[in-house]
Design a protein around this motif. Sequence first.
Motif, PDB file in Angstrom:
ATOM      1  N   LEU A 493       0.823  -1.207   0.000  1.00 27.16           N
ATOM      2  CA  LEU A 493       0.000   0.000   0.000  1.00 27.16           C
ATOM      3  C   LEU A 493       0.856   1.254   0.000  1.00 27.16           C
ATOM      4  CD1 LEU A 493      -2.984  -0.778   2.417  1.00 27.16           C
ATOM      5  CD2 LEU A 493      -3.148  -0.013   0.040  1.00 27.16           C
ATOM      6  N   LEU A 494       1.942   1.251   0.777  1.00 23.66           N
ATOM      7  CA  LEU A 494       2.832   2.403   0.808  1.00 23.66           C
ATOM      8  C   LEU A 494       3.447   2.653  -0.564  1.00 23.66           C
ATOM      9  CD1 LEU A 494       4.572   1.818   4.252  1.00 23.66           C
ATOM     10  CD2 LEU A 494       3.127   3.767   3.635  1.00 23.66           C
ATOM     11  N   ARG A 495       3.845   1.573  -1.251  1.00 26.35           N
ATOM     12  CA  ARG A 495       4.394   1.731  -2.604  1.00 26.35           C
ATOM     13  C   ARG A 495       3.348   2.310  -3.552  1.00 26.35           C
ATOM     14  NH1 ARG A 495       7.070  -3.294  -1.537  1.00 26.35           N
ATOM     15  NH2 ARG A 495       5.355  -4.425  -2.505  1.00 26.35           N
ATOM     16  N   LYS A 496       2.123   1.811  -3.456  1.00 27.00           N
ATOM     17  CA  LYS A 496       1.067   2.305  -4.340  1.00 27.00           C
ATOM     18  C   LYS A 496       0.781   3.781  -4.065  1.00 27.00           C
ATOM     19  CE  LYS A 496      -0.881   0.543  -7.053  1.00 27.00           C
ATOM     20  NZ  LYS A 496      -0.719   0.583  -8.539  1.00 27.00           N
ATOM     21  N   LEU A 497       0.752   4.192  -2.799  1.00 24.40           N
ATOM     22  CA  LEU A 497       0.545   5.595  -2.452  1.00 24.40           C
ATOM     23  C   LEU A 497       1.667   6.476  -2.991  1.00 24.40           C
ATOM     24  CD1 LEU A 497      -0.637   5.094   1.237  1.00 24.40           C
ATOM     25  CD2 LEU A 497      -2.054   5.958  -0.643  1.00 24.40           C
ATOM     26  N   ALA A 498       2.886   5.942  -2.971  1.00 26.78           N
ATOM     27  CA  ALA A 498       4.038   6.715  -3.440  1.00 26.78           C
ATOM     28  C   ALA A 498       3.989   6.958  -4.946  1.00 26.78           C
ATOM     29  CB  ALA A 498       5.335   5.993  -3.077  1.00 26.78           C
ATOM     30  N   GLU A 499       3.207   6.155  -5.678  1.00 25.66           N
ATOM     31  CA  GLU A 499       3.087   6.345  -7.125  1.00 25.66           C
ATOM     32  C   GLU A 499       2.238   7.558  -7.482  1.00 25.66           C
ATOM     33  OE1 GLU A 499       1.646   2.843  -9.069  1.00 25.66           O
ATOM     34  OE2 GLU A 499       3.039   1.510  -8.035  1.00 25.66           O
ATOM     35  N   PHE A 500       1.454   8.073  -6.532  1.00 23.57           N
ATOM     36  CA  PHE A 500       0.463   9.099  -6.852  1.00 23.57           C
ATOM     37  C   PHE A 500       1.074  10.387  -7.411  1.00 23.57           C
ATOM     38  CE2 PHE A 500      -2.608  12.470  -5.561  1.00 23.57           C
ATOM     39  CZ  PHE A 500      -3.651  12.087  -6.388  1.00 23.57           C
ATOM     40  N   PRO A 501       2.099  10.988  -6.780  1.00 29.50           N
ATOM     41  CA  PRO A 501       2.659  12.218  -7.360  1.00 29.50           C
ATOM     42  C   PRO A 501       3.178  12.018  -8.784  1.00 29.50           C
ATOM     43  CG  PRO A 501       3.393  11.950  -5.092  1.00 29.50           C
ATOM     44  CD  PRO A 501       2.741  10.655  -5.483  1.00 29.50           C
ATOM     45  N   ARG A 502       3.813  10.881  -9.023  1.00 29.94           N
ATOM     46  CA  ARG A 502       4.298  10.579 -10.375  1.00 29.94           C
ATOM     47  C   ARG A 502       3.132  10.421 -11.335  1.00 29.94           C
ATOM     48  NH1 ARG A 502       5.400   5.449 -12.883  1.00 29.94           N
ATOM     49  NH2 ARG A 502       7.055   5.558 -14.467  1.00 29.94           N
ATOM     50  N   LEU A 503       2.074   9.765 -10.884  1.00 32.15           N
ATOM     51  CA  LEU A 503       0.887   9.562 -11.708  1.00 32.15           C
ATOM     52  C   LEU A 503       0.263  10.900 -12.103  1.00 32.15           C
ATOM     53  CD1 LEU A 503      -2.500   9.444 -11.308  1.00 32.15           C
ATOM     54  CD2 LEU A 503      -1.430   7.879 -12.921  1.00 32.15           C
ATOM     55  N   ILE A 504       0.181  11.823 -11.173  1.00 35.30           N
ATOM     56  CA  ILE A 504      -0.388  13.142 -11.461  1.00 35.30           C
ATOM     57  C   ILE A 504       0.401  13.831 -12.566  1.00 35.30           C
ATOM     58  CG2 ILE A 504      -0.707  15.487 -10.549  1.00 35.30           C
ATOM     59  CD1 ILE A 504      -2.853  13.630  -9.602  1.00 35.30           C
ATOM     60  N   GLY A 505       1.719  13.854 -12.430  1.00 34.73           N
ATOM     61  CA  GLY A 505       2.542  14.498 -13.443  1.00 34.73           C
ATOM     62  C   GLY A 505       2.415  13.851 -14.808  1.00 34.73           C
ATOM     63  N   GLN A 506       2.403  12.529 -14.835  1.00 38.04           N
ATOM     64  CA  GLN A 506       2.305  11.828 -16.112  1.00 38.04           C
ATOM     65  C   GLN A 506       0.940  12.018 -16.767  1.00 38.04           C
ATOM     66  OE1 GLN A 506       3.408   7.787 -15.000  1.00 38.04           O
ATOM     67  NE2 GLN A 506       5.459   8.085 -15.820  1.00 38.04           N
ATOM     68  N   ALA A 507      -0.126  11.907 -15.981  1.00 38.16           N
ATOM     69  CA  ALA A 507      -1.476  12.066 -16.535  1.00 38.16           C
ATOM     70  C   ALA A 507      -1.679  13.479 -17.057  1.00 38.16           C
ATOM     71  CB  ALA A 507      -2.517  11.727 -15.480  1.00 38.16           C
ATOM     72  N   ALA A 508      -1.144  14.476 -16.340  1.00 37.95           N
ATOM     73  CA  ALA A 508      -1.273  15.862 -16.776  1.00 37.95           C
ATOM     74  C   ALA A 508      -0.475  16.106 -18.054  1.00 37.95           C
ATOM     75  CB  ALA A 508      -0.815  16.808 -15.664  1.00 37.95           C
ATOM     76  N   ASP A 509       0.764  15.654 -18.084  1.00 39.51           N
ATOM     77  CA  ASP A 509       1.610  15.879 -19.256  1.00 39.51           C
ATOM     78  C   ASP A 509       1.046  15.190 -20.497  1.00 39.51           C
ATOM     79  OD1 ASP A 509       3.338  17.382 -17.742  1.00 39.51           O
ATOM     80  OD2 ASP A 509       4.817  15.776 -17.468  1.00 39.51           O
ATOM     81  N   ALA A 510       0.548  13.973 -20.318  1.00 36.11           N
ATOM     82  CA  ALA A 510       0.036  13.196 -21.455  1.00 36.11           C
ATOM     83  C   ALA A 510      -1.401  13.551 -21.804  1.00 36.11           C
ATOM     84  CB  ALA A 510       0.136  11.705 -21.155  1.00 36.11           C
TER      85      ALA A 510
END
Length: 581
Positions: A493-510
């Motif tokens: 769960l901690l690993r999955k939560l840590a993906e969120f900031p990266r996910l935001i940047g990628q989803a916004a850029d793409a």
Amino acid sequence: MNVFADFEDRVKKAVEPIVSAGEEVDLSRVTVEPPRDAAHGDLATNAAMVLAKGLGMKPRDLAEKIAATLGDDGDVQTVAIAGPGFINLTLTPAFWTRHLAGLLNAGADYGRGAPTGRKINVEYVSANPTGPMHVGHTRGAVVGDVIARLLAFAGNDVTKEYYINDAGEQVNVLARSAFLRYREALGQAIGEIPAGLYPGDYLKPVGEALAAEFGDRLVGKDEAEWLPIVRDRAIDAMMAMIRTDLQTLGVEHDVFFSERTLHAGEGGKIAATIADLTAKGFIYQGTLPPPKGQTPEDWEDREQTLLRSSDVGDDQDRPLVKSNGAYTYFAADVAYFKDKFERGFAEMVYVLGADHGGYVKRLEAVARAISGGAAVADCVLCQLVKLYRNGEPVKMSKRSGDFVTLAEVVEEVGRDPVRFMMLYRKSDAPLDFDFQKVTEQSKDNPVFYVQYAHARAAAIFRQAAEAGIDLPDFAAADVAMLGGLEDVGELGLLRKLAEFPRLIGQAADAKEPHRLAFYLNDLAADFHAQYNRGKDLPQLRFVNQAEPKLSIARLGLVKAVATVLFIGLDLIGANAPEEMR
């Protein structure tokens, strides 16, 4: 708080001692990302694979040198080299504890990007003001709205804009259709609606309003006299209807831009834009080859004012002024882009229907011609939505008046399912929307599954209060409070939560908001799975009165999950309920 960006910097620093003095190495291709298989660790980097050739080394040999340096990092528990040279890292539980504390301290700002200073204009919906919005508009409305929210959350200065197509022939057709309803409101028999006019009942109130305002004074006038009057009132009425529909969906725009303003004034902005492009050498008088499918014999070759768009990436040059002196629709698009550029936008995002795929290259070319490369046009295409009810397709036809409106869909299933499910496919893929499936309470319904996860987190806190556990202020959480999270499910769960900031940047850029919907579903699945493990293994339960200290740490993890679910649902425009019945 982006773990992947943090370790990307650490990996690049680990490379520095290996590079010979004066040697230049391109580090831009170095990435750190989640491994495909969680069993391989927490992070994976391609550094050795992409740098080996430039350094004159074998990838595996370079990987061993980089791994040796990373192994000395206090936050790295193990380093493993896989295959020809991929490096996998497993981080220490202490690192994850610190990250969890940082997440809880950040609260609703977790994943928010620092201000970029970049001005971005997102234009979406922009439906012709000729009737209420139907479900075909709904997808573009949600996609555009969430793209704008993501871009803003990522740190950009975003303006949400609606382009009102109020200068074309379609609004004259609207006026003639409204005039027919006006005569009907006066008691005249109008018979069957003629082909080519809008037959929908939504124009009856417009006719009634015209009758109330003008009585029968418009009846005897020539069309040239009554058409501008009726057109203005019909457009205003349609835009009021569209705004109401958008509010029903939770969509708001900052700017409603009228196409007619591009034509207003002496010469207008279109003429000024053509003059500017002429000075830059992009305008000439010429002819175009026949469109695909037409032979030269079928094509009337006329000289027109053309844009040299093929010089800046388009498939062909585009007409701006017809041989009769009238502007083309594309001429207004060019002037509109120039208007946005002059307002200071560096990026113009266009959310378009799939039938506008041919506009992509020409808009990209316009951006280059107008701005000289200082601004870009980014087009997002939305495929069709197919509606199903009781397993049967729901047909719709705007021109015949037999269609399902946006408002009807939201009224039947609710705003949250509509917004979430419009994102549950990549926007350029067709979407099937089943009225029954989007409202069923099961794990097969993603919006229910995600919202239930947030409600479950709230229920866990209520359970903790009933158990007499004195909860701390998690907004001021520290490492000492959160220690002890070492179970494989907790670390997952901690690993999955840590993906969120990266996910935001990628989803916004793409410009791919579906990534957020998929991520939330995955996070909810991991959370539900850990909850269910506690049913079988009491020692893993989030609330354990026998171990109050560990319960506090686990409740911190639950709070973090709830926080990320809340942020994600809010970006989607859906609610994060505290309980579900």
